[in-house]
Design a protein around this motif. Structure first.
Motif, PDB file in Angstrom:
ATOM      1  N   VAL A 283     -11.766  -5.429   9.266  1.00 30.31           N
ATOM      2  CA  VAL A 283     -10.305  -5.313   9.387  1.00 30.31           C
ATOM      3  C   VAL A 283      -9.426  -5.916   8.272  1.00 30.31           C
ATOM      4  N   LEU A 284      -8.692  -5.108   7.490  1.00 29.41           N
ATOM      5  CA  LEU A 284      -7.903  -5.800   6.268  1.00 29.41           C
ATOM      6  C   LEU A 284      -6.227  -5.239   6.954  1.00 29.41           C
ATOM      7  N   ARG A 285      -5.435  -6.485   6.687  1.00 28.16           N
ATOM      8  CA  ARG A 285      -4.150  -6.499   6.673  1.00 28.16           C
ATOM      9  C   ARG A 285      -3.336  -6.478   5.644  1.00 28.16           C
TER      10      ARG A 285
ATOM     11  N   GLY B 189      -7.116  -1.426   0.812  1.00 31.08           N
ATOM     12  CA  GLY B 189      -6.282  -2.305   1.399  1.00 31.08           C
ATOM     13  C   GLY B 189      -4.711  -1.756   1.735  1.00 31.08           C
ATOM     14  N   VAL B 190      -4.302  -2.181   2.292  1.00 33.18           N
ATOM     15  CA  VAL B 190      -2.867  -1.510   3.008  1.00 33.18           C
ATOM     16  C   VAL B 190      -1.760  -1.786   1.650  1.00 33.18           C
ATOM     17  N   ASP B 191      -1.233  -0.364   1.402  1.00 31.05           N
ATOM     18  CA  ASP B 191      -0.351  -0.040   0.270  1.00 31.05           C
ATOM     19  C   ASP B 191       1.001  -1.207   0.642  1.00 31.05           C
ATOM     20  N   ASP B 192       1.466  -1.554  -0.408  1.00 26.09           N
ATOM     21  CA  ASP B 192       2.813  -2.416  -0.490  1.00 26.09           C
ATOM     22  C   ASP B 192       3.901  -1.666   0.175  1.00 26.09           C
ATOM     23  N   GLU B 193       3.877  -0.380   0.216  1.00 25.51           N
ATOM     24  CA  GLU B 193       5.101   0.453   0.569  1.00 25.51           C
ATOM     25  C   GLU B 193       5.127   0.245   1.979  1.00 25.51           C
ATOM     26  N   VAL B 194       4.416  -0.289   2.918  1.00 23.49           N
ATOM     27  CA  VAL B 194       5.003  -0.681   4.172  1.00 23.49           C
ATOM     28  C   VAL B 194       5.846  -1.774   4.387  1.00 23.49           C
ATOM     29  N   THR B 195       6.975  -1.760   5.322  1.00 26.28           N
ATOM     30  CA  THR B 195       7.683  -2.609   5.498  1.00 26.28           C
ATOM     31  C   THR B 195       7.282  -3.637   6.738  1.00 26.28           C
ATOM     32  N   SER B 196       6.262  -3.273   7.386  1.00 30.12           N
ATOM     33  CA  SER B 196       5.744  -4.002   8.539  1.00 30.12           C
ATOM     34  C   SER B 196       4.301  -4.296   8.442  1.00 30.12           C
ATOM     35  N   PRO B 197       3.721  -5.290   9.152  1.00 33.09           N
ATOM     36  CA  PRO B 197       2.247  -5.313   8.974  1.00 33.09           C
ATOM     37  C   PRO B 197       1.383  -4.379   9.453  1.00 33.09           C
ATOM     38  N   GLY B 198       0.509  -3.975   8.749  1.00 33.70           N
ATOM     39  CA  GLY B 198      -0.435  -3.081   9.116  1.00 33.70           C
ATOM     40  C   GLY B 198      -1.910  -3.629   9.079  1.00 33.70           C
ATOM     41  N   SER B 199      -2.813  -2.795   9.785  1.00 36.02           N
ATOM     42  CA  SER B 199      -4.343  -3.308   9.838  1.00 36.02           C
ATOM     43  C   SER B 199      -5.171  -2.038   9.880  1.00 36.02           C
ATOM     44  N   VAL B 200      -6.031  -2.030   8.934  1.00 34.36           N
ATOM     45  CA  VAL B 200      -6.977  -0.850   8.962  1.00 34.36           C
ATOM     46  C   VAL B 200      -8.504  -1.327   8.632  1.00 34.36           C
TER      47      VAL B 200
ATOM     48  N   VAL C 216     -11.053   5.789   7.587  1.00 33.88           N
ATOM     49  CA  VAL C 216     -10.266   4.628   7.594  1.00 33.88           C
ATOM     50  C   VAL C 216      -9.836   4.795   9.251  1.00 33.88           C
ATOM     51  N   THR C 217     -10.093   3.486  10.019  1.00 37.53           N
ATOM     52  CA  THR C 217      -9.662   3.592  11.315  1.00 37.53           C
ATOM     53  C   THR C 217      -8.513   2.542  11.546  1.00 37.53           C
ATOM     54  N   ASP C 218      -7.816   2.343  12.478  1.00 36.56           N
ATOM     55  CA  ASP C 218      -6.580   1.546  12.630  1.00 36.56           C
ATOM     56  C   ASP C 218      -6.581   0.185  12.863  1.00 36.56           C
ATOM     57  N   GLY C 219      -7.612  -0.359  12.773  1.00 30.05           N
ATOM     58  CA  GLY C 219      -8.007  -1.790  13.115  1.00 30.05           C
ATOM     59  C   GLY C 219      -8.098  -2.410  14.333  1.00 30.05           C
TER      60      GLY C 219
ATOM     61  N   ASN D   4       0.472   2.345  13.644  1.00 33.88           N
ATOM     62  CA  ASN D   4       1.895   2.065  12.932  1.00 33.88           C
ATOM     63  C   ASN D   4       1.619   1.329  11.483  1.00 33.88           C
ATOM     64  N   PHE D   5       2.261   1.699  10.303  1.00 31.57           N
ATOM     65  CA  PHE D   5       2.243   1.225   9.409  1.00 31.57           C
ATOM     66  C   PHE D   5       0.897   0.987   8.648  1.00 31.57           C
ATOM     67  N   ASP D   6      -0.029   1.861   8.986  1.00 34.09           N
ATOM     68  CA  ASP D   6      -1.457   1.752   8.601  1.00 34.09           C
ATOM     69  C   ASP D   6      -1.547   2.815   7.177  1.00 34.09           C
ATOM     70  N   HIS D   7      -0.899   2.303   6.028  1.00 35.38           N
ATOM     71  CA  HIS D   7      -1.209   3.181   5.099  1.00 35.38           C
ATOM     72  C   HIS D   7      -2.108   2.542   4.274  1.00 35.38           C
ATOM     73  N   ALA D   8      -3.476   3.182   4.389  1.00 40.50           N
ATOM     74  CA  ALA D   8      -4.459   2.796   3.642  1.00 40.50           C
ATOM     75  C   ALA D   8      -4.813   3.251   2.280  1.00 40.50           C
TER      76      ALA D   8
END
Length: 852
Positions: free
Chosen positions: A804-806, A777-788, A828-831, A836-840
């Motif tokens: 795709v996971l958001r 999943g996308v780590d909680d540390e990102v402050t804006s939505p990411g998708s991977v 991991v790909t960027d969705g 941006n913000f894709d900390h997977a």
């Protein structure tokens, strides 16, 4: 690089003068008498000015221990003549020879604190610095250094930002808004110009800027509230270049005041034209196929470099470097400065890039004039020099003499260049009299891809002569250059380093016409921000004899080329379109119809290795190097890069080959895929060409046993979209180890991998494991939505994927049967919406394997 300093010292010991004595003044006069600096001491306070240009203004320095801006008493004055002769690797004039008069004024202040004021004056201007002579630590809390500019003096100023990329403004010294302004700053005082600058800034101090209070007085403000260093401390030079515009543009004073080169052998420093794709097509640095197309273009036109900007991947860069070098092209790579901000990173990253054959680096986003950042410059400069890696600093401070001290720095940005996608002729005509005076300027010129511009095509081409940069990054798509054949023909001929530079005419914000010499050819180029008309350039600088003058200018239907024969003292008159420009090449006339020199690509060669791949720790390799046609090539040498008896040939002609056989061993302790390069080196038309082919040897590590965490296994390979892959931490930022605990929807996981899309990690299973599990999943540390998306591959075959996971999605359990798999790849790909913000996170990534 050679450097010579000669000095004659005269010492005059003067009795202490009482602090309340008024009206003490001393002068320091340039050797030719053109410039006179004046130092005053009134009521214990110092002042500095330049006769006829800069009125006396307060100066001084404050430390945590003493206020050395007041209560000063002169103890003695010493004087000497300093001659500086040195050679640059790039710049407006390679060979430098200047003579300066120097006086050192020694003072004591309250409590016996000591201060030396050192003043140097040359035909180009004057400068001063403070020296705090005592041993031990010293903390500077500020300066009272200032310049008094008449309020009605026209001014060309750059509102301060730490990357010097704001827009220049034309105003007056008094009308300029209160605030901070960057160096250099230009003023016209009567009929004389004064350009204010700094020189010799390093980690002992911080960079400065000019602060205007609104009354025409400009004080020096440091980037830090305090700077600390070990004594004795010499501060940077406060510099005023004074004279007419020709003196200002031709000045080398900021370099003359800088320390001598710290590199003895600069033969490896190679200026040149650079093909650069990022500005015109931002995604291209991530595409190895596209980068090879730029290499092919550079090879056809004998441009020595291609810059691969942000987006490159370690999986394909080494082979791209080999591809380029075989064609006579070197690769430069972009890096964020935080990838090199620790000793460990510099010790790891820089040798790796050097081992790939990378020639130089574009290091970006330093964005600070603070002391800590200058200490970083102090560390990165010797580290890159030791590995013979050339440097371009972007998002960087403005030049302050660095290119003299570290001549492998070929250019710096510190300018609002073409990459801002808005070009204005009026701004372009300010830079030759301001920013570019102090050092190489990476403006990235000649960009038809910038559609928001008011400049003509000839204006764009002329920038490559008018603007000086040791690496001239020509920033458009190569297809655009090919659709402008007359421009491309000229760009193929223009040098990037100069033996002489002269301003022929111009005025900031209106026009600039410069003459530059390289060898026996002169180049005259002009840019205009005026309505259509013409310009006239006197050719009195030419040697005697007849000269062929070839001019490229704007015509009614595109660029046109014209030729004429001229002599010394003639006037070159060129029609100019509105906001136009021109470039004229001048060469001794021998009857030839052009000044152009042949552009001949490096001959095509073939290097084969047998076998191309192997497994184990040793391999017997046979290599054959062939010149299929053309040539001849000379001084041919074929050998393993790691050492071995070479086979050589004094000359190879078309159809001839050179063959050698060696037993190669992988380095001790190496695991995974190891490249063992075979290198052919030869000379062609005075240049050395490097052709390399690697045998890829796979050295398997021990297979995992029992229940194994993926984060505990060695990586066979890794790539990551931002910074390195992190073990048992989230991705964090650019640096290794800067992540946080792996956290998915509030749950912390002690084990796993932190990545940033796009990313791949490959580990060795050796067919010893049966299952793989992870929470993704996308780590909680990102402050804006990411998708991977997460993918599991075994020996290149898809085994499992998530879709795709958001950021808001719960952790997704991912399992895969890995029975019989030798290499496991986690991708991991960027969705599909950018990275941006894709900390997977691959949280709790675990394997079940045989054995214990």
């Amino acid at each position: 690089m050679r450097s010579l300093l000669t000095a004659v010292l005269v010492l005059a010991v003067l009795p202490g003068a009482p602090a309340d004595r008024a009206g003490l003044e001393w002068t320091v006069v340039a050797p030719d008498g053109a410039v006179t600096a004046r130092v005053g001491l009134d009521q214990g306070r110092l002042s500095f000015g330049i006769d006829g240009v800069l009125p006396a203004a307060p100066i001084g320095i404050r430390t945590a221990a003493a206020d050395l801006s007041a209560g000063l008493v002169l103890q003695n004055r010493s004087a000497r003549t300093v001659r500086e002769r040195y050679t640059m690797t790039s710049g407006k004039r390679l060979d430098r020879d200047t003579t300066l008069r120097e006086s050192t004024f020694s003072f004591t202040g309250t409590g016996g604190a000591r201060l030396d004021l050192v003043v140097r004056v040359s035909a180009e201007g004057a400068a001063y610095r403070y020296v705090l002579p005592g041993d031990g630590p010293v903390t500077v809390t500020g300066e009272t250094s200032s310049f008094a500019i008449p309020a009605d003096a026209p001014a060309w100023l750059l509102p301060y930002s730490p990357n010097y990329e704001e827009s220049w403004s034309q105003t007056t010294a008094g009308a300029a808004p209160a605030g901070n302004y960057g160096f250099p700053a230009l003023f016209r005082i009567g009929g004389t110009y004064a350009m204010l600058a700094e020189s010799d800034v390093d980690g002992r101090y911080a960079g400065g800027r000019l602060t205007h209070a609104g009354d025409g007085t400009y004080t020096i403000d440091l980037a830090d509230p305090a700077v600390s260093a070990d004594g004795p401390l010499s501060t940077p030079w406060r510099v005023a270049v004074v004279g007419d515009l020709a003196t200002v543009t031709g000045s080398t004073l900021t370099d003359d005041l800088a320390p001598a080169s710290k590199i003895k052998d600069t033969s490896w420093v190679r200026p040149g034209a650079v093909a650069w794709s990022w500005l015109s097509e931002h995604a291209s640095p991530a595409d190895p196929v596209r980068q090879r197309q730029y290499v092919d273009f550079a090879a056809r036109h004998r441009w020595p470099y291609v810059l691969i900007d942000e987006g490159w991947n370690a999986s394909w860069v080494p082979e791209t470097v080999r591809y380029a070098r075989a064609r006579g092209v070197d690769i430069l790579l972009w890096l964020h400065w935080t990838a090199l901000d620790t000793p460990e990173e510099r010790a790891t990253v820089l040798p790796r890039l050097k081992s790939w054959g990378v020639a130089g680096l574009k290091i970006d986003f330093m964005d600070s004039d603070g002391q800590d950042r200058f200490r970083w410059y102090d560390e990165i400069l010797p580290a890159t020099a030791a590995l013979q890696l050339m440097v371009n600093f972007h998002g960087a401070t403005t030049p302050r003499g660095m290119q003299r001290t570290w001549p492998h720095v070929l250019t710096q940005e510190a300018v609002r260049g073409a990459e801002q996608f808005r070009t204005r002729a009026a701004t372009n005509t300010i830079f030759p009299f301001t920013r570019n005076v102090t050092g190489g300027m990476d403006y990235t010129p000649v960009t038809w891809a910038v559609t928001d511009r008011d400049t003509t095509d000839a204006h764009e081409v002329a920038l490559s002569v008018v603007y000086e940069s040791g690496w001239q990054h020509l920033a458009d798509r190569f297809e655009n250059y090919e659709t402008h054949p007359e421009a491309l023909r000229t760009l193929d001929q223009i040098p990037v380093v100069w033996d002489d530079t002269r301003l022929l005419s111009g005025e900031p914000g209106r026009s600039a016409v410069l003459a530059r010499r390289a060898g026996d050819r002169w180049w005259v180029a002009g840019i205009s921000a005026a309505p259509a008309g013409s310009t006239a350039a006197g050719l009195g600088f030419l040697p005697a004899g007849r000269w062929l003058a070839e001019t490229l200018r704007d015509g009614d239907h595109g660029l046109v080329r014209e030729s004429r024969i001229v002599r010394r003292g003639d006037t070159l008159t060129v029609p100019l379109a509105a906001n136009g420009g021109f470039v004229t090449a001048l060469c001794p006339y021998t009857g030839a119809a052009t000044c152009d020199r042949p552009v001949v690509p490096v001959p095509s060669t073939i290097l084969t290795v047998d076998p191309p791949a192997a497994e184990g720790s040793t391999v017997d390799v046979t290599a054959t190097f062939t010149l299929p046609a053309g040539g001849p090539i000379t001084d041919v040498r074929l050998a393993p890069a790691a050492g071995g008896t070479p086979v050589t040939a004094a000359r190879l002609r078309g159809g001839e080959s050179l063959t050698g056989t060696w037993r190669l061993s992988v380095p001790a302790g190496a695991i995974g895929d190891v490249d063992l390069p075979i290198v052919a080196i030869y000379r062609w038309q005075g240049e050395t060409v490097h052709v390399e082919r690697a045998v890829r040897v796979f050295v398997p590590p021990p297979a995992p046993a029992g229940d194994a965490w993926v984060s505990d296994l060695p990586f066979l390979s890794e790539t990551n979209g931002y910074g390195p892959v992190e073990r048992d931490r989230s991705n964090g930022e650019q640096s290794a180890g800067d992540g946080n605990p792996l956290t998915l929807r509030g749950t912390v996981h002690p084990k796993g991998l932190g990545t940033h899309a796009p990313a791949e990690v490959t580990v060795w299973l050796g067919a010893a494991c049966t299952s793989f599990t992870a929470l993704t999943g996308v780590d909680d540390e990102v402050t804006s939505p990411g998708s991977v998306t997460f993918e599991v591959l075994g020996d290149g075959r898809p085994l499992a994927a998530t879709g795709v996971l958001r950021s808001a999605d719960p952790a997704y359990p991912l399992t895969a049967d890995v029975t019989g798999v030798r290499r496991l790849t986690l991708r991991v790909t960027d969705g599909g919406d950018g990275k941006n913000f894709d900390h997977a996170d691959w949280a709790a990534a675990r394997l079940t394997c045989a054995g214990k």
